[in-house]
Design a protein around this motif. Structure first.
Motif, PDB file in Angstrom:
ATOM      1  N   VAL A 149      33.926   4.050 -52.182  1.00  0.00           N
ATOM      2  CA  VAL A 149      32.829   4.077 -51.218  1.00  0.00           C
ATOM      3  C   VAL A 149      31.868   2.947 -51.592  1.00  0.00           C
ATOM      4  CG1 VAL A 149      30.965   5.430 -50.192  1.00  0.00           C
ATOM      5  CG2 VAL A 149      33.037   6.583 -51.006  1.00  0.00           C
ATOM      6  N   PRO A 150      31.791   1.881 -50.792  1.00  0.00           N
ATOM      7  CA  PRO A 150      30.900   0.763 -51.122  1.00  0.00           C
ATOM      8  C   PRO A 150      29.437   1.154 -50.971  1.00  0.00           C
ATOM      9  CG  PRO A 150      31.880   0.439 -48.968  1.00  0.00           C
ATOM     10  CD  PRO A 150      32.539   1.655 -49.547  1.00  0.00           C
ATOM     11  N   PHE A 151      28.575   0.369 -51.587  1.00  0.00           N
ATOM     12  CA  PHE A 151      27.147   0.687 -51.600  1.00  0.00           C
ATOM     13  C   PHE A 151      26.596   0.833 -50.183  1.00  0.00           C
ATOM     14  CE2 PHE A 151      22.649  -0.605 -51.690  1.00  0.00           C
ATOM     15  CZ  PHE A 151      22.161   0.345 -52.575  1.00  0.00           C
ATOM     16  N   GLY A 152      27.036  -0.010 -49.275  1.00  0.00           N
ATOM     17  CA  GLY A 152      26.492   0.021 -47.919  1.00  0.00           C
ATOM     18  C   GLY A 152      26.815   1.278 -47.144  1.00  0.00           C
ATOM     19  N   LEU A 153      27.865   1.998 -47.542  1.00  0.00           N
ATOM     20  CA  LEU A 153      28.238   3.233 -46.877  1.00  0.00           C
ATOM     21  C   LEU A 153      27.763   4.493 -47.603  1.00  0.00           C
ATOM     22  CD1 LEU A 153      31.915   2.730 -45.619  1.00  0.00           C
ATOM     23  CD2 LEU A 153      29.815   2.756 -44.284  1.00  0.00           C
ATOM     24  N   CYS A 154      27.239   4.296 -48.816  1.00  0.00           N
ATOM     25  CA  CYS A 154      26.845   5.440 -49.627  1.00  0.00           C
ATOM     26  C   CYS A 154      25.609   6.135 -49.052  1.00  0.00           C
ATOM     27  CB  CYS A 154      26.553   4.958 -51.045  1.00  0.00           C
ATOM     28  SG  CYS A 154      26.163   6.299 -52.180  1.00  0.00           S
TER      29      CYS A 154
END
Length: 207
Positions: free
Chosen positions: A197-202
């Motif tokens: 899960v990349p930072f932008g979707l967290c």
């Protein structure tokens, strides 16, 4: 907090008596046991369902039902250790059952590993840190139940599922599998096989 509504895959339903669970059948079983998930347990289950779904979307570009997290897939979250810190505090404050798994886990972690024991034989959530974020996976059996009866059953069960995991790891042409409460997953901690899960979707914070 109740169980979050079913996502599109979980809403498909299906027979809970089949040998291979789907997101829909696992979600139905979670609904059946919802009364056991008092306090913070529903919050945790909602979060790991959401993170699993986001990980499948970001890593595989496909939609998977979040309840498949109970098949044991390994998920790595670029959250600056937010979920790790939150879940660890729940364990250390006694808000959920569980404890430290340091020295009792084969998984790599930059910080001390912990587990949360889910009620009603739903296994456990093992979590730690790596690459500045949180990683987690569900397991069929925990390791920190202090009661003699449940603790003994968990220890025996954990050894059994560990043997199953390594049996696939050492078998040529067979994908290594994680062993969860509701089945098996090929998403492991091995580089390139975990869900990320990349930072932008967290999410900005836990539920």
């Amino acid at each position: 907090m109740p169980l979050a509504p079913a996502d599109s895959e979980e809403a498909r339903g299906g027979s809970v008596w089949v040998s291979s669970h789907t997101a829909g059948t696992i979600y139905q079983l979670l609904l059946t046991d919802q009364n056991h998930f008092v306090g913070k347990y529903c919050c945790i289950i909602n979060d790991i369902r959401k993170l699993y779904r986001l990980g499948a979307l970001a890593t595989l570009n496909e939609t998977q039902g979040g309840s498949l997290v109970f098949k044991g897939g390994h998920v790595e979250v670029a959250d600056r250790k937010m979920f790790y810190t939150f879940w660890r505090a729940l364990v250390q404050n006694g808000d959920v059952r569980g404890g430290s798994r340091q020295g009792a886990s084969s998984h790599q972690s930059d910080d001390e590993q912990f587990e949360i024991l889910f009620p009603n034989r739903w296994g456990n959530l093992l979590f730690g840190t790596r690459n500045g974020g949180t990683w987690f996976q569900t397991e069929a059996y925990g390791f920190t139940d202090k009661s003699w009866w449940n603790g003994s059953k968990d220890t025996i069960g954990h050894v059994s599922t560990t043997v199953q995991h390594y049996a696939t790891k050492w078998t040529p042409k067979v994908a290594t599998r994680q062993v969860g409460t509701c089945g098996y997953s090929t998403y492991t901690e091995k580089e390139g096989t975990q869900l990320r899960v990349p930072f932008g979707l967290c999410p900005n914070e836990p539920d």
